[in-house]
Design a protein around this motif. Sequence first.
Motif, PDB file in Angstrom:
ATOM      1  N   HIS A   1     -10.396   2.205  -8.426  1.00  0.00           N
ATOM      2  CA  HIS A   1     -11.387   1.159  -8.732  1.00  0.00           C
ATOM      3  C   HIS A   1     -12.752   1.774  -8.977  1.00  0.00           C
ATOM      4  CE1 HIS A   1      -8.963  -2.282  -6.627  1.00  0.00           C
ATOM      5  NE2 HIS A   1      -8.258  -1.607  -7.519  1.00  0.00           N
TER       6      HIS A   1
ATOM      7  N   VAL B   1       1.052   1.552  -4.032  1.00  0.00           N
ATOM      8  CA  VAL B   1      -0.057   1.288  -4.965  1.00  0.00           C
ATOM      9  C   VAL B   1      -1.231   2.213  -4.682  1.00  0.00           C
ATOM     10  CG1 VAL B   1      -1.663  -0.472  -5.804  1.00  0.00           C
ATOM     11  CG2 VAL B   1       0.633  -1.138  -5.066  1.00  0.00           C
ATOM     12  N   GLU B   2      -1.710   2.882  -5.720  1.00  0.00           N
ATOM     13  CA  GLU B   2      -2.980   3.608  -5.651  1.00  0.00           C
ATOM     14  C   GLU B   2      -4.009   2.767  -6.381  1.00  0.00           C
ATOM     15  OE1 GLU B   2      -3.059   7.580  -7.279  1.00  0.00           O
ATOM     16  OE2 GLU B   2      -0.934   7.764  -6.764  1.00  0.00           O
ATOM     17  N   ARG B   3      -5.202   2.804  -5.903  1.00  0.00           N
ATOM     18  CA  ARG B   3      -6.227   1.993  -6.586  1.00  0.00           C
ATOM     19  C   ARG B   3      -7.334   2.891  -7.089  1.00  0.00           C
ATOM     20  NH1 ARG B   3      -4.340  -1.097  -2.266  1.00  0.00           N
ATOM     21  NH2 ARG B   3      -3.298  -2.980  -2.980  1.00  0.00           N
TER      22      ARG B   3
ATOM     23  N   ASP C   1       0.816  -1.226   0.000  1.00  0.00           N
ATOM     24  CA  ASP C   1       0.000   0.000   0.000  1.00  0.00           C
ATOM     25  C   ASP C   1       0.847   1.274   0.000  1.00  0.00           C
ATOM     26  OD1 ASP C   1      -2.255  -1.462  -0.158  1.00  0.00           O
ATOM     27  OD2 ASP C   1      -2.764  -1.358   1.966  1.00  0.00           O
TER      28      ASP C   1
END
Length: 186
Positions: free
Chosen positions: A186, A182-184, A179
Amino acid sequence: MDAITLLHQRSSMGKLVEPAPTAEQMETLYQAALRAPDHKELRPWRFIEFVGEGRERLGELFAEADFQEDPNTDDATLDAARKKPLRAPMVIAVIAKVTPDLPKVPKMEQVISAGCAAHGILLAAHALGLGAMWRSGKYAFDPVVRKGLRLSEEDEVVAFIYLGQLGGRHKPLPEHAIDDFVERWH
Ligand SMILES: Cc1cc2nc3c(=O)[nH]c(=O)nc-3n(C[C@H](O)[C@H](O)[C@H](O)COP(=O)(O)O)c2cc1C
């Protein structure tokens, strides 16, 4: 070793001892390098293998680079430069052989491809139980070294990969929190 374990556990080894990898092992390493992703199949790479006296020739280039940069460089420094490639039984220069002015495959993509090829060598070496260390250092960017290795103006030395048998234990693997990176969306 399964592929995911290899990807998760590859580790560099700075302490490298004789003997150099065999011709059969090198075939495996180069085939891994040649599976690098490669936009437009340019094969934007060259590999130069330095073994035995070849490492001494590379060391002479390093010393010449220091001398040209400063003719007053003392003998001990020149000697240290000469000895750098002797830290491993084999050194491979991975060179990005860049085709300039391709609108769809800019230089950066070609250099990345050559970097992936270098990573392929590291991964295959680890899988075979060999030790490997990716080094660059100032000599990778030095004009004397570039000329000695016959680089064209756009080419780049992406790596000097030092290879041999493991001369020590691998350092503990760092733990990463995914985390943090990482960007999500979604
Ligand atoms: C482009 C590049 C150049 C590097 N150059 C050097 C170097 O000159 N000297 C060095 O000690 N490590 C260098 N490294 C880092 C090591 O190869 C290695 O990745 C690092 O010590 C971390 O160890 P690990 O690969 O086991 O995680 C370089 C790595 C990359 C990707």
